[in-house]
Design a protein around this motif. Sequence first.
Motif, PDB file in Angstrom:
ATOM      1  N   TYR A  92       0.665  -1.237   0.084  1.00  0.00           N
ATOM      2  CA  TYR A  92       0.056   0.129  -0.034  1.00  0.00           C
ATOM      3  C   TYR A  92       0.851   1.399  -0.084  1.00  0.00           C
ATOM      4  CZ  TYR A  92      -3.796   3.239   0.931  1.00  0.00           C
ATOM      5  OH  TYR A  92      -4.760   4.257   0.919  1.00  0.00           O
ATOM      6  N   LEU A  93       1.092   1.743  -1.027  1.00  0.00           N
ATOM      7  CA  LEU A  93       2.164   2.692  -1.416  1.00  0.00           C
ATOM      8  C   LEU A  93       1.894   4.028  -0.525  1.00  0.00           C
ATOM      9  CD1 LEU A  93       3.258   3.313  -5.296  1.00  0.00           C
ATOM     10  CD2 LEU A  93       4.445   2.296  -3.146  1.00  0.00           C
ATOM     11  N   ASN A  94       0.675   4.286  -0.244  1.00  0.00           N
ATOM     12  CA  ASN A  94       0.311   5.533   0.528  1.00  0.00           C
ATOM     13  C   ASN A  94       1.039   5.360   1.827  1.00  0.00           C
ATOM     14  OD1 ASN A  94      -1.225   7.706  -0.695  1.00  0.00           O
ATOM     15  ND2 ASN A  94      -2.504   6.032  -1.573  1.00  0.00           N
ATOM     16  N   LEU A  97       5.378   4.721   1.467  1.00  0.00           N
ATOM     17  CA  LEU A  97       6.100   5.621   1.155  1.00  0.00           C
ATOM     18  C   LEU A  97       6.382   6.678   2.188  1.00  0.00           C
ATOM     19  CD1 LEU A  97       5.197   6.348  -2.642  1.00  0.00           C
ATOM     20  CD2 LEU A  97       7.186   5.068  -1.987  1.00  0.00           C
ATOM     21  N   GLU A 133      16.750  -0.040  -9.768  1.00  0.00           N
ATOM     22  CA  GLU A 133      16.052   1.334  -9.872  1.00  0.00           C
ATOM     23  C   GLU A 133      15.159   1.041 -11.203  1.00  0.00           C
ATOM     24  OE1 GLU A 133      15.475   3.993  -7.980  1.00  0.00           O
ATOM     25  OE2 GLU A 133      17.637   3.864  -6.624  1.00  0.00           O
ATOM     26  N   ARG A 134      15.762   0.488 -12.276  1.00  0.00           N
ATOM     27  CA  ARG A 134      15.043   0.361 -13.471  1.00  0.00           C
ATOM     28  C   ARG A 134      13.885  -0.383 -13.300  1.00  0.00           C
ATOM     29  NH1 ARG A 134      17.452   0.883 -19.399  1.00  0.00           N
ATOM     30  NH2 ARG A 134      17.524   2.919 -18.537  1.00  0.00           N
ATOM     31  N   ARG A 137      11.205   1.243 -11.491  1.00  0.00           N
ATOM     32  CA  ARG A 137      10.538   2.166 -12.518  1.00  0.00           C
ATOM     33  C   ARG A 137       9.730   1.650 -13.483  1.00  0.00           C
ATOM     34  NH1 ARG A 137      11.527   4.170 -17.437  1.00  0.00           N
ATOM     35  NH2 ARG A 137      13.616   3.418 -17.699  1.00  0.00           N
ATOM     36  N   LEU A 140       6.521   0.541 -11.899  1.00  0.00           N
ATOM     37  CA  LEU A 140       5.771   1.535 -11.361  1.00  0.00           C
ATOM     38  C   LEU A 140       4.946   2.192 -12.626  1.00  0.00           C
ATOM     39  CD1 LEU A 140       7.814   2.973  -8.659  1.00  0.00           C
ATOM     40  CD2 LEU A 140       5.631   2.340  -8.405  1.00  0.00           C
ATOM     41  N   GLU A 141       5.836   2.155 -13.651  1.00  0.00           N
ATOM     42  CA  GLU A 141       4.938   2.771 -15.028  1.00  0.00           C
ATOM     43  C   GLU A 141       3.993   1.874 -15.351  1.00  0.00           C
ATOM     44  OE1 GLU A 141       9.023   4.865 -17.199  1.00  0.00           O
ATOM     45  OE2 GLU A 141       8.236   2.991 -18.052  1.00  0.00           O
ATOM     46  N   GLY A 143       2.147  -0.079 -13.409  1.00  0.00           N
ATOM     47  CA  GLY A 143       1.116  -0.010 -12.332  1.00  0.00           C
ATOM     48  C   GLY A 143       0.520   1.370 -12.781  1.00  0.00           C
ATOM     49  N   LEU A 144       1.119   2.296 -12.784  1.00  0.00           N
ATOM     50  CA  LEU A 144       0.494   3.675 -12.847  1.00  0.00           C
ATOM     51  C   LEU A 144      -0.472   3.780 -13.989  1.00  0.00           C
ATOM     52  CD1 LEU A 144       0.080   6.665 -11.851  1.00  0.00           C
ATOM     53  CD2 LEU A 144       2.057   7.294 -12.903  1.00  0.00           C
ATOM     54  N   ALA A 145       0.076   3.113 -15.240  1.00  0.00           N
ATOM     55  CA  ALA A 145      -1.039   3.187 -16.322  1.00  0.00           C
ATOM     56  C   ALA A 145      -2.162   2.496 -16.134  1.00  0.00           C
ATOM     57  CB  ALA A 145      -0.132   2.664 -17.666  1.00  0.00           C
ATOM     58  N   ILE A 147      -3.839   1.682 -13.303  1.00  0.00           N
ATOM     59  CA  ILE A 147      -4.608   2.235 -12.100  1.00  0.00           C
ATOM     60  C   ILE A 147      -5.154   3.477 -12.686  1.00  0.00           C
ATOM     61  CG2 ILE A 147      -3.014   3.689 -10.915  1.00  0.00           C
ATOM     62  CD1 ILE A 147      -4.471   1.865  -8.352  1.00  0.00           C
ATOM     63  N   ALA A 148      -4.385   4.293 -13.509  1.00  0.00           N
ATOM     64  CA  ALA A 148      -5.202   5.418 -14.062  1.00  0.00           C
ATOM     65  C   ALA A 148      -5.965   5.057 -15.318  1.00  0.00           C
ATOM     66  CB  ALA A 148      -4.021   6.193 -15.012  1.00  0.00           C
ATOM     67  N   LYS A 149      -5.946   4.021 -15.824  1.00  0.00           N
ATOM     68  CA  LYS A 149      -6.850   3.441 -16.678  1.00  0.00           C
ATOM     69  C   LYS A 149      -8.193   3.206 -15.910  1.00  0.00           C
ATOM     70  CE  LYS A 149      -8.530   2.148 -20.679  1.00  0.00           C
ATOM     71  NZ  LYS A 149      -8.839   3.228 -21.712  1.00  0.00           N
TER      72      LYS A 149
ATOM     73  N   ASN B  94      -0.264   5.558 -20.924  1.00  0.00           N
ATOM     74  CA  ASN B  94      -0.811   4.404 -21.672  1.00  0.00           C
ATOM     75  C   ASN B  94      -0.317   4.472 -22.976  1.00  0.00           C
ATOM     76  OD1 ASN B  94      -2.831   2.469 -20.296  1.00  0.00           O
ATOM     77  ND2 ASN B  94      -3.628   4.379 -19.471  1.00  0.00           N
ATOM     78  N   LEU B  97       3.843   4.785 -23.238  1.00  0.00           N
ATOM     79  CA  LEU B  97       4.735   3.487 -22.884  1.00  0.00           C
ATOM     80  C   LEU B  97       4.776   2.386 -24.114  1.00  0.00           C
ATOM     81  CD1 LEU B  97       4.011   2.803 -19.098  1.00  0.00           C
ATOM     82  CD2 LEU B  97       6.023   3.941 -20.025  1.00  0.00           C
ATOM     83  N   GLU B 133      17.162   7.220 -12.966  1.00  0.00           N
ATOM     84  CA  GLU B 133      16.167   6.383 -12.607  1.00  0.00           C
ATOM     85  C   GLU B 133      15.503   6.452 -11.393  1.00  0.00           C
ATOM     86  OE1 GLU B 133      15.315   3.631 -14.689  1.00  0.00           O
ATOM     87  OE2 GLU B 133      17.053   3.543 -16.455  1.00  0.00           O
ATOM     88  N   ARG B 137      11.950   6.972 -10.895  1.00  0.00           N
ATOM     89  CA  ARG B 137      10.965   6.007 -10.043  1.00  0.00           C
ATOM     90  C   ARG B 137      10.271   6.779  -8.987  1.00  0.00           C
ATOM     91  NH1 ARG B 137      12.112   3.736  -5.139  1.00  0.00           N
ATOM     92  NH2 ARG B 137      14.263   4.417  -5.094  1.00  0.00           N
ATOM     93  N   LEU B 140       7.402   8.491 -10.009  1.00  0.00           N
ATOM     94  CA  LEU B 140       6.290   7.620 -10.438  1.00  0.00           C
ATOM     95  C   LEU B 140       5.348   6.926  -9.211  1.00  0.00           C
ATOM     96  CD1 LEU B 140       8.071   5.684 -13.196  1.00  0.00           C
ATOM     97  CD2 LEU B 140       5.781   6.940 -13.494  1.00  0.00           C
ATOM     98  N   LEU B 144       1.642   7.460  -8.434  1.00  0.00           N
ATOM     99  CA  LEU B 144       0.824   6.270  -8.367  1.00  0.00           C
ATOM    100  C   LEU B 144      -0.099   6.453  -7.074  1.00  0.00           C
ATOM    101  CD1 LEU B 144       0.012   3.413  -9.244  1.00  0.00           C
ATOM    102  CD2 LEU B 144       1.992   2.428  -8.410  1.00  0.00           C
ATOM    103  N   ILE B 147      -2.889   8.821  -7.462  1.00  0.00           N
ATOM    104  CA  ILE B 147      -3.912   8.366  -8.487  1.00  0.00           C
ATOM    105  C   ILE B 147      -4.794   7.312  -7.787  1.00  0.00           C
ATOM    106  CG2 ILE B 147      -2.658   6.916 -10.060  1.00  0.00           C
ATOM    107  CD1 ILE B 147      -4.018   8.493 -12.192  1.00  0.00           C
TER     108      ILE B 147
END
Lengths: 202, 202
Positions: A92-94, A97, A133-134, A137, A140-141, A143-145, A147-149, B94, B97, B133, B137, B140, B144, B147
């Motif tokens: 749970y990122l909130n 982090l 790190e990559r 990243r 996360l990219e 995941g973000l795409a 959840i944004a969808k 979306n 990427l 990176e 990260r 993001l 994330l 959102i």
Amino acid sequence: MQFLEVDLLTLSMETLRDELLTRANFSDEEVSGIISKFKTVSLDKKESFLSAGKVSDSIAYVEKGSLIYSQTSPEGDDIAIDFAFEGDFVTYLNSFLSDTASDIDITTNEPSILKTLSKTELYDLYQKYPKMERTGRLLLEEGLAKIAKGRTIFQTMDNQDRYLFLMKHSPHILQRIPQYHVATYLGIKPESLSRIRRNLST
Amino acid sequence: MQFLEVDLLTLSMETLRDELLTRANFSDEEVSGIISKFKTVSLDKKESFLSAGKVSDSIAYVEKGSLIYSQTSPEGDDIAIDFAFEGDFVTYLNSFLSDTASDIDITTNEPSILKTLSKTELYDLYQKYPKMERTGRLLLEEGLAKIAKGRTIFQTMDNQDRYLFLMKHSPHILQRIPQYHVATYLGIKPESLSRIRRNLST
DNA sequence: TTACTTTCTTAACAATTGTCAATGAAAAGC
DNA sequence: GCTTTTCATTGACAATTGTTAAGAAAGTAA
């Protein structure tokens, strides 16, 4: 029985290995070093991975099973926020982090096997393997795409279309998650979902 | 007038600089190398940064102004998906990427100044400055978490509570974005938002 | 300023969803 | 096997939201 379990763990270990390998060109030794930090945790049905009020201080890779993120409303209702299945990373990122108390629960929907990694260990890995790190990243990219969808779906579709979208794009949710959880996940009452399903079948 | 603009650009340049500096310990030369790749773009009100059908092949840092992400429904209605203000990074992941056509528009809500960076240039920077990176990260992770929280709001709150949440946590949206866009952003019709506002003021 | 466009509000009615209560079906436990 | 619990469905009514159309308010441009 013993052998079956060993086979299963071996297979699952390779799944996490693939997950890491496809996202950065780690050497075999590096992958082994990373994977060795994960701990295997077996949970029964309806056991908790994260409880509201506690800090989310680890991530978990779902080897087998499924989990439900849920929030308890002021009225005491449980509302499903998200689901996780085999191959998903769970945290749970909130809370993770900011090291603050979580306002949601994450519990198993069925007996599950998780590979967990503490926040400290994760950050040590970032330090030790900068290529991580990559990997972080890229995960996360995606995941973000995703959840944004999901949020866009809520803003642009009505209840019936959201259900149809779920049928088309996430049939595994409808197959494995109880319907009343699917309803709250869609932002409606279980009775409304029943009505929608009835209308669709006529 | 010339001087004012130069001052403004200098100031704004330092904002992006801060953004980079706070997330990784780049040297001054590195930061300058990174920032020099960004291009300044000025857009009038209602100009397009990304059009549906095109591929989102760049990111933009909002120096000044605001933008609206919107989707056109099959019925032809415009639905606001998200907003961006000073300090935000703008792109449509979306599309970005996967190099696929976007199904949304991103247009300015007022005259705006953007600092843009092409996907190619960004990936070159990741290559040249591995520390980037981490910056990517971290951005993001924050995005994330933000959102995901937004989607939770949709699942757990009714329309009035979502509006109250917006009043409390994003008053700038209500101050700077036309109300009919706020309504579709909340997933309701502008007339319903008017009713909710009237009920609250009695 | 005036004229024009855009945005916001209001009202009546239709459609959808929530609420409550009861019933049936399926799953879990003994 | 049986009982018990959990889950899904249904129906009647209340509450909310959508639809349509009109007019008021606010913002823009000449």
